[in-house]
Write a protein that holds these residues in place. Structure first.
Motif, mmCIF file in Angstrom:
data_model
loop_
_atom_site.group_PDB
_atom_site.id
_atom_site.type_symbol
_atom_site.label_atom_id
_atom_site.label_comp_id
_atom_site.label_asym_id
_atom_site.label_seq_id
_atom_site.Cartn_x
_atom_site.Cartn_y
_atom_site.Cartn_z
ATOM 1 N N ASN A 188 0.720 -1.220 0.140
ATOM 2 C CA ASN A 188 -0.038 0.000 0.029
ATOM 3 C C ASN A 188 0.835 1.111 0.044
ATOM 4 N N TYR A 247 -9.446 -1.513 -10.636
ATOM 5 C CA TYR A 247 -9.189 -0.317 -9.732
ATOM 6 C C TYR A 247 -9.739 0.808 -10.139
ATOM 7 N N ARG A 263 -3.361 7.856 -8.564
ATOM 8 C CA ARG A 263 -3.693 6.738 -7.622
ATOM 9 C C ARG A 263 -4.392 5.677 -8.162
ATOM 10 N N GLU A 282 -6.785 2.317 -6.914
ATOM 11 C CA GLU A 282 -7.235 2.228 -5.622
ATOM 12 C C GLU A 282 -8.475 0.914 -5.864
ATOM 13 N N HIS A 313 -6.537 -1.595 -1.012
ATOM 14 C CA HIS A 313 -5.242 -1.730 -1.559
ATOM 15 C C HIS A 313 -5.144 -0.755 -2.696
ATOM 16 N N TYR A 314 -4.069 0.103 -2.406
ATOM 17 C CA TYR A 314 -3.626 1.382 -3.382
ATOM 18 C C TYR A 314 -2.237 1.692 -3.749
#
Length: 375
Positions: free
Chosen positions: A268, A291, A302, A304, A308-309
């Protein structure tokens, strides 16, 4: 980087000497794939001394708009996409429309012509005299074809490219650090992972270590992992293991470093960057349905999903092109070798297969460069 008048004059003089030392044979036409950066018009002017340029095809992520405007006033400029030359029919139609019936040399960066090369050589109304390839990624694409239908002269592994590759590695780290700092974050003392330990990957790893990061290296070539280990880097047995604890992951394979399943292993908050085009290093398209993507800063996205990212630099493209990818006058060594290789193909003496320029020719280029740029 803005070139001053004396620098432009010195560069033009260098290229005039190179094209005099490596004169073309028969009249040829070139299709030139290139990074269209501020110093590139001098190279294109030199290319017109050994060929008629049928079209300039700029790499989409490395275009300096004022330079593009300048080049468009003097040469035909066409859009470049991987799809145009992956589809054999589309590629053949493009060549017929652009340079039909002519003797052609394809000047490549990244193996764009590889997928359709057999068809182009077999069915084109003119003649494909050969290909000049600049990058390791492209070298691998042509080598993978096995039996090549025409000569391919690769400068990717030339000793003259070592200087550029070393500086590209440092440029990658500079741009990565700048993008992370623009978000208010720093990399010093954190963990980094470099995927790929070729010349650029090695330079990246050494530069990161010099900036006090803890560096892990993975390469699918066991010999390169041994080399990394001998230089004091921690090495991993798999991509998944390598990226698992890294705050920064930089991919320098030129050959799809991270696939769909690898992204889940990123920790992460990790930063992820590439040395080459995104389609060549990162299978980001496979994440579209999973995502969410959100821009969080200049050249920073980003990714994400629940729990989770991670962050992707420069949309997965070559990070160093964010800041112009300047590597100084060393790049002109490689450009000179490309000119010499183009001239060599114009004589139509090379047999089909993968070639490199003779050591004597590289020595000539190096001596000429030293006379113009050593001061």
């Amino acid at each position: 980087m803005l070139m001053e008048t004396p620098e432009r004059a010195r560069l033009d003089a260098f290229f005039r000497r190179i094209t005099a030392q490596f004169p073309a044979g028969q009249a040829i036409t070139t299709l030139v794939i290139t990074h269209l950066l501020q110093e590139r018009p001098a190279f294109l002017r030199a290319m017109t001394a050994v060929s008629t340029i049928g079209a300039v095809l700029p790499k989409p992520r490395s275009i300096h708009q004022p330079t593009l405007d300048t080049v468009r006033r003097i040469l035909p400029v066409h859009d470049l996409s991987r799809e145009r030359f992956t589809d054999e029919t589309q590629a053949l139609h493009y060549l017929e429309d652009t340079v039909g019936g002519q003797d052609v040399v394809l000047v490549d960066i990244g193996g764009y012509f590889a997928a359709s090369l057999d068809t182009l050589v077999d069915k084109f109304s003119g003649r494909i005299l050969g290909v000049v390839e600049d990058t390791e990624n492209g070298h691998q694409r042509y080598a993978a074809l096995g039996s090549l239908p025409c000569p391919v002269v690769s400068v990717a592994r030339s000793p003259l490219k070592d200087c550029e590759d070393h500086l590209v590695g440092r440029s990658i780290v500079f741009s990565t650090d700048a993008l992370v700092r623009a978000r208010g974050d720093i990399l010093t003392s954190r963990s980094a992972c470099v995927i790929g330990f070729g010349k650029i990957g090695r330079s990246i790893a050494q530069t990161l270590r010099a900036q006090d990061l803890r560096v892990t290296v993975y390469d699918n070539d066991a010999v390169k992992r041994v080399q990394a280990h001998a230089l004091g880097f921690h090495t991993s047995a798999s991509t998944t293991e390598a990226v698992h604890d890294a705050d920064l992951v930089l991919c320098a394979t030129g050959n799809l470093a991270l696939r769909h399943e690898d992204f889940a292993a990123l920790r992460n908050g990790a930063y992820l960057g590439s040395v080459t085009s995104s389609e060549d290093e990162l299978e980001l398209g496979s994440l579209d349905d999973l995502y969410e993507r959100q821009p969080v800063g200049p050249q920073l996205t980003r990714y994400e999903v629940t729990g989770h990212y991670f962050y992707v630099l420069a949309d997965g493209g070559a990070v160093n092109f964010v800041h112009g990818a300047a590597v100084g006058t060393y790049i002109h060594l490689v450009q000179a070798e490309i000119l010499a290789a183009t001239a060599a193909l114009s004589h139509a003496r090379l047999q089909p297969g993968l070639h490199e320029m003779p050591a004597a020719d590289r020595d000539t280029i190096a001596r000429t460069w030293l006379r113009h740029f050593e001061r």
